[in-house]
Scaffold this motif. Sequence first.
Motif, PDB file in Angstrom:
ATOM      1  N   VAL A 193       0.871  -1.172   0.000  1.00 59.88           N
ATOM      2  CA  VAL A 193       0.000   0.000   0.000  1.00 59.88           C
ATOM      3  C   VAL A 193       0.909   1.224   0.000  1.00 59.88           C
ATOM      4  CG1 VAL A 193      -1.719   1.322   1.277  1.00 59.88           C
ATOM      5  CG2 VAL A 193      -1.896  -1.171   1.171  1.00 59.88           C
ATOM      6  N   SER A 194       0.966   1.914  -1.126  1.00 60.29           N
ATOM      7  CA  SER A 194       1.923   3.007  -1.293  1.00 60.29           C
ATOM      8  C   SER A 194       1.382   4.354  -0.842  1.00 60.29           C
ATOM      9  CB  SER A 194       2.362   3.099  -2.759  1.00 60.29           C
ATOM     10  OG  SER A 194       1.239   3.294  -3.606  1.00 60.29           O
ATOM     11  N   ALA A 195       0.080   4.434  -0.567  1.00 62.12           N
ATOM     12  CA  ALA A 195      -0.499   5.699  -0.106  1.00 62.12           C
ATOM     13  C   ALA A 195      -1.809   5.427   0.616  1.00 62.12           C
ATOM     14  CB  ALA A 195      -0.733   6.656  -1.267  1.00 62.12           C
ATOM     15  N   VAL A 196      -2.088   6.253   1.602  1.00 60.70           N
ATOM     16  CA  VAL A 196      -3.383   6.242   2.291  1.00 60.70           C
ATOM     17  C   VAL A 196      -3.838   7.688   2.417  1.00 60.70           C
ATOM     18  CG1 VAL A 196      -2.916   4.125   3.586  1.00 60.70           C
ATOM     19  CG2 VAL A 196      -2.317   6.343   4.583  1.00 60.70           C
ATOM     20  N   GLY A 197      -5.142   7.877   2.585  1.00 63.03           N
ATOM     21  CA  GLY A 197      -5.617   9.243   2.735  1.00 63.03           C
ATOM     22  C   GLY A 197      -7.069   9.321   3.128  1.00 63.03           C
ATOM     23  N   TYR A 198      -7.474  10.515   3.555  1.00 64.16           N
ATOM     24  CA  TYR A 198      -8.869  10.814   3.865  1.00 64.16           C
ATOM     25  C   TYR A 198      -9.460  11.654   2.736  1.00 64.16           C
ATOM     26  CZ  TYR A 198      -7.819   9.667   8.795  1.00 64.16           C
ATOM     27  OH  TYR A 198      -7.460   9.049   9.969  1.00 64.16           O
ATOM     28  N   TYR A 199     -10.598  11.215   2.205  1.00 64.05           N
ATOM     29  CA  TYR A 199     -11.327  12.053   1.246  1.00 64.05           C
ATOM     30  C   TYR A 199     -12.524  12.665   1.951  1.00 64.05           C
ATOM     31  CZ  TYR A 199     -13.662  13.833  -2.879  1.00 64.05           C
ATOM     32  OH  TYR A 199     -14.257  14.670  -3.794  1.00 64.05           O
ATOM     33  N   LEU A 200     -12.533  13.997   2.053  1.00 62.56           N
ATOM     34  CA  LEU A 200     -13.611  14.704   2.718  1.00 62.56           C
ATOM     35  C   LEU A 200     -14.621  15.174   1.672  1.00 62.56           C
ATOM     36  CD1 LEU A 200     -11.532  14.492   4.986  1.00 62.56           C
ATOM     37  CD2 LEU A 200     -12.076  16.859   5.625  1.00 62.56           C
ATOM     38  N   PHE A 201     -15.772  14.514   1.640  1.00 62.86           N
ATOM     39  CA  PHE A 201     -16.781  14.806   0.623  1.00 62.86           C
ATOM     40  C   PHE A 201     -17.169  16.280   0.554  1.00 62.86           C
ATOM     41  CE2 PHE A 201     -17.735  10.171   0.855  1.00 62.86           C
ATOM     42  CZ  PHE A 201     -17.725   9.887  -0.504  1.00 62.86           C
ATOM     43  N   PRO A 202     -17.528  16.930   1.665  1.00 61.93           N
ATOM     44  CA  PRO A 202     -17.976  18.325   1.553  1.00 61.93           C
ATOM     45  C   PRO A 202     -16.887  19.270   1.063  1.00 61.93           C
ATOM     46  CG  PRO A 202     -18.581  17.405   3.690  1.00 61.93           C
ATOM     47  CD  PRO A 202     -17.625  16.443   3.054  1.00 61.93           C
ATOM     48  N   LYS A 203     -15.625  18.971   1.395  1.00 61.39           N
ATOM     49  CA  LYS A 203     -14.513  19.822   0.974  1.00 61.39           C
ATOM     50  C   LYS A 203     -13.982  19.440  -0.402  1.00 61.39           C
ATOM     51  CE  LYS A 203     -11.748  21.569   4.023  1.00 61.39           C
ATOM     52  NZ  LYS A 203     -10.752  21.826   5.087  1.00 61.39           N
ATOM     53  N   LYS A 204     -14.434  18.270  -0.909  1.00 64.09           N
ATOM     54  CA  LYS A 204     -14.000  17.785  -2.228  1.00 64.09           C
ATOM     55  C   LYS A 204     -12.478  17.750  -2.302  1.00 64.09           C
ATOM     56  CE  LYS A 204     -17.983  20.291  -4.142  1.00 64.09           C
ATOM     57  NZ  LYS A 204     -18.171  21.216  -3.004  1.00 64.09           N
ATOM     58  N   THR A 205     -11.877  17.191  -1.245  1.00 67.09           N
ATOM     59  CA  THR A 205     -10.424  17.222  -1.120  1.00 67.09           C
ATOM     60  C   THR A 205      -9.921  15.906  -0.533  1.00 67.09           C
ATOM     61  OG1 THR A 205     -10.477  19.613  -0.730  1.00 67.09           O
ATOM     62  CG2 THR A 205      -8.462  18.455  -0.111  1.00 67.09           C
ATOM     63  N   LEU A 206      -8.797  15.415  -1.093  1.00 66.99           N
ATOM     64  CA  LEU A 206      -8.114  14.245  -0.563  1.00 66.99           C
ATOM     65  C   LEU A 206      -6.882  14.701   0.203  1.00 66.99           C
ATOM     66  CD1 LEU A 206      -7.712  11.120  -0.449  1.00 66.99           C
ATOM     67  CD2 LEU A 206      -6.339  11.349  -2.531  1.00 66.99           C
ATOM     68  N   TYR A 207      -6.781  14.268   1.466  1.00 63.46           N
ATOM     69  CA  TYR A 207      -5.623  14.589   2.301  1.00 63.46           C
ATOM     70  C   TYR A 207      -4.777  13.338   2.458  1.00 63.46           C
ATOM     71  CZ  TYR A 207      -8.129  18.865   3.504  1.00 63.46           C
ATOM     72  OH  TYR A 207      -8.779  20.070   3.446  1.00 63.46           O
ATOM     73  N   THR A 208      -3.482  13.467   2.227  1.00 57.81           N
ATOM     74  CA  THR A 208      -2.572  12.330   2.290  1.00 57.81           C
ATOM     75  C   THR A 208      -1.181  12.811   2.659  1.00 57.81           C
ATOM     76  OG1 THR A 208      -1.655  10.465   1.032  1.00 57.81           O
ATOM     77  CG2 THR A 208      -2.069  12.494  -0.183  1.00 57.81           C
ATOM     78  N   CYS A 209      -0.346  11.892   3.124  1.00 51.72           N
ATOM     79  CA  CYS A 209       1.065  12.204   3.371  1.00 51.72           C
ATOM     80  C   CYS A 209       1.955  11.693   2.244  1.00 51.72           C
ATOM     81  CB  CYS A 209       1.523  11.587   4.694  1.00 51.72           C
ATOM     82  SG  CYS A 209       0.827  12.366   6.165  1.00 51.72           S
ATOM     83  N   GLN A 210       1.352  10.973   1.307  1.00 50.74           N
ATOM     84  CA  GLN A 210       2.135  10.355   0.234  1.00 50.74           C
ATOM     85  C   GLN A 210       2.026  11.146  -1.066  1.00 50.74           C
ATOM     86  OE1 GLN A 210       0.080   8.267   2.273  1.00 50.74           O
ATOM     87  NE2 GLN A 210       1.873   7.819   3.515  1.00 50.74           N
ATOM     88  N   ASN A 211       2.703  10.654  -2.081  1.00 48.08           N
ATOM     89  CA  ASN A 211       2.816  11.369  -3.348  1.00 48.08           C
ATOM     90  C   ASN A 211       1.618  11.081  -4.256  1.00 48.08           C
ATOM     91  OD1 ASN A 211       3.828  12.857  -5.490  1.00 48.08           O
ATOM     92  ND2 ASN A 211       5.007  11.146  -6.303  1.00 48.08           N
ATOM     93  N   LEU A 212       0.596  11.915  -4.154  1.00 48.83           N
ATOM     94  CA  LEU A 212      -0.525  11.894  -5.083  1.00 48.83           C
ATOM     95  C   LEU A 212      -0.679  13.289  -5.668  1.00 48.83           C
ATOM     96  CD1 LEU A 212      -3.078   9.749  -3.025  1.00 48.83           C
ATOM     97  CD2 LEU A 212      -1.831   9.030  -5.076  1.00 48.83           C
ATOM     98  N   GLU A 213      -1.180  13.366  -6.880  1.00 51.49           N
ATOM     99  CA  GLU A 213      -1.181  14.629  -7.608  1.00 51.49           C
ATOM    100  C   GLU A 213      -2.589  15.164  -7.817  1.00 51.49           C
ATOM    101  OE1 GLU A 213       0.836  13.800 -11.225  1.00 51.49           O
ATOM    102  OE2 GLU A 213       2.799  13.536 -10.296  1.00 51.49           O
ATOM    103  N   GLY A 214      -2.637  16.463  -8.157  1.00 51.98           N
ATOM    104  CA  GLY A 214      -3.904  17.082  -8.526  1.00 51.98           C
ATOM    105  C   GLY A 214      -4.239  18.291  -7.667  1.00 51.98           C
ATOM    106  N   LYS A 215      -5.036  19.187  -8.218  1.00 50.81           N
ATOM    107  CA  LYS A 215      -5.401  20.413  -7.511  1.00 50.81           C
ATOM    108  C   LYS A 215      -6.314  20.146  -6.318  1.00 50.81           C
ATOM    109  CE  LYS A 215      -9.289  21.399 -10.652  1.00 50.81           C
ATOM    110  NZ  LYS A 215     -10.337  21.166  -9.666  1.00 50.81           N
ATOM    111  N   ASP A 216      -6.925  18.963  -6.285  1.00 48.00           N
ATOM    112  CA  ASP A 216      -7.834  18.626  -5.196  1.00 48.00           C
ATOM    113  C   ASP A 216      -7.200  17.658  -4.195  1.00 48.00           C
ATOM    114  OD1 ASP A 216     -10.172  20.075  -6.251  1.00 48.00           O
ATOM    115  OD2 ASP A 216     -10.003  18.618  -7.888  1.00 48.00           O
ATOM    116  N   VAL A 217      -5.876  17.534  -4.264  1.00 46.41           N
ATOM    117  CA  VAL A 217      -5.114  16.703  -3.331  1.00 46.41           C
ATOM    118  C   VAL A 217      -4.240  17.615  -2.478  1.00 46.41           C
ATOM    119  CG1 VAL A 217      -3.372  14.896  -3.078  1.00 46.41           C
ATOM    120  CG2 VAL A 217      -5.071  14.742  -4.908  1.00 46.41           C
ATOM    121  N   VAL A 218      -4.298  17.429  -1.169  1.00 41.30           N
ATOM    122  CA  VAL A 218      -3.444  18.178  -0.242  1.00 41.30           C
ATOM    123  C   VAL A 218      -2.471  17.193   0.389  1.00 41.30           C
ATOM    124  CG1 VAL A 218      -3.344  19.519   1.885  1.00 41.30           C
ATOM    125  CG2 VAL A 218      -5.182  19.934   0.238  1.00 41.30           C
ATOM    126  N   CYS A 219      -1.186  17.407   0.154  1.00 42.66           N
ATOM    127  CA  CYS A 219      -0.156  16.559   0.739  1.00 42.66           C
ATOM    128  C   CYS A 219       0.279  17.154   2.073  1.00 42.66           C
ATOM    129  CB  CYS A 219       1.033  16.426  -0.203  1.00 42.66           C
ATOM    130  SG  CYS A 219       0.685  15.408  -1.647  1.00 42.66           S
TER     131      CYS A 219
END
Length: 301
Positions: A193-219
């Motif tokens: 498992v190379s990444a884990v994260g929380y996707y918050l539906f109301p904020k339309k944002t994925l929070y992670t500590c790993q390397n994921l890309e995109g304007k809607d991803v917060v590292c």
Amino acid sequence: DSQSSIEKLIEYPFDYVTDYVLQLYDSSDLQLQDVRIVKGLVAHLFVERLVKDCGEKLEKMKKLLDTEFDDRFDEAVRRKGLVLNLRENRTELVIFRKTLRESVQTLIGILWDNALSPIECESSFEEGFALDDPIGEFGGSVDFITRRQDGSLVVIDFKWSESSFYAGKLKDNTAIQLELYRVAVEKREKKKVSAVGYYLFPKKTLYTCQNLEGKDVVCVKGAPMESDLVTVIGNSIKARKEQLKAGTLEMAEGFANENISYAGDNGTTVIPLPVSSGKKRSPFGQGAESTPHQVLKDMIK
């Protein structure tokens, strides 16, 4: 135990005893009265059904979202969110419909940007999954498992929340739920498992500590740790269970960490307790305090 009971044992042992040892409170009785929880249940079911019907085909997901959203949304509400149809919640339902549609569109975009293929929603460990003691066996259900092009997996947990709480857990390395799911999925699937994260539906944002890309991803940059998180979780469980066996129920809401024996220097690293303004945060909000130690031997034995 479930991952939620493990978190409660570590962070709020009084709630753990009342909910899981004495079984004085069943939160499921009140779920339909909490609109926020109901929205989460509906959102989970909506995505689960969409993944089941589309498999790894993101283009098909986009098409069904465009052509069948309202029907699928209404069905999910009928199955998990009837309280939203009450007169007093009609405006809330209109806003929820719009928010969920936009949020699922964003989620599909994140999958597309990172070449993630959906594998499974609501992947259950209800029969129990065993890790080494003191964590032992636990159950649960992983919200969303996806696969990268290199074959590694990405585990995503869905939340209906606008709080900074979950980003804070990643920053502080206290995301117990994600870590337990990461280890369990790796062990079951025999894949990294190379990444884990929380996707918050109301904020339309994925929070992670790993390397994921995109304007809607917060590292989020996690704090450095002396030991791996699974070891720290095990240390924390052991510390709390030793307190309970001794008849000590340590609550300590409103007290600084240095006045809490769990958080003291016992030679091992433990999960930091949730704090606000330097004091342990109460599960009931600001201003709720207790004594540093509550010894309730008769109640917990």
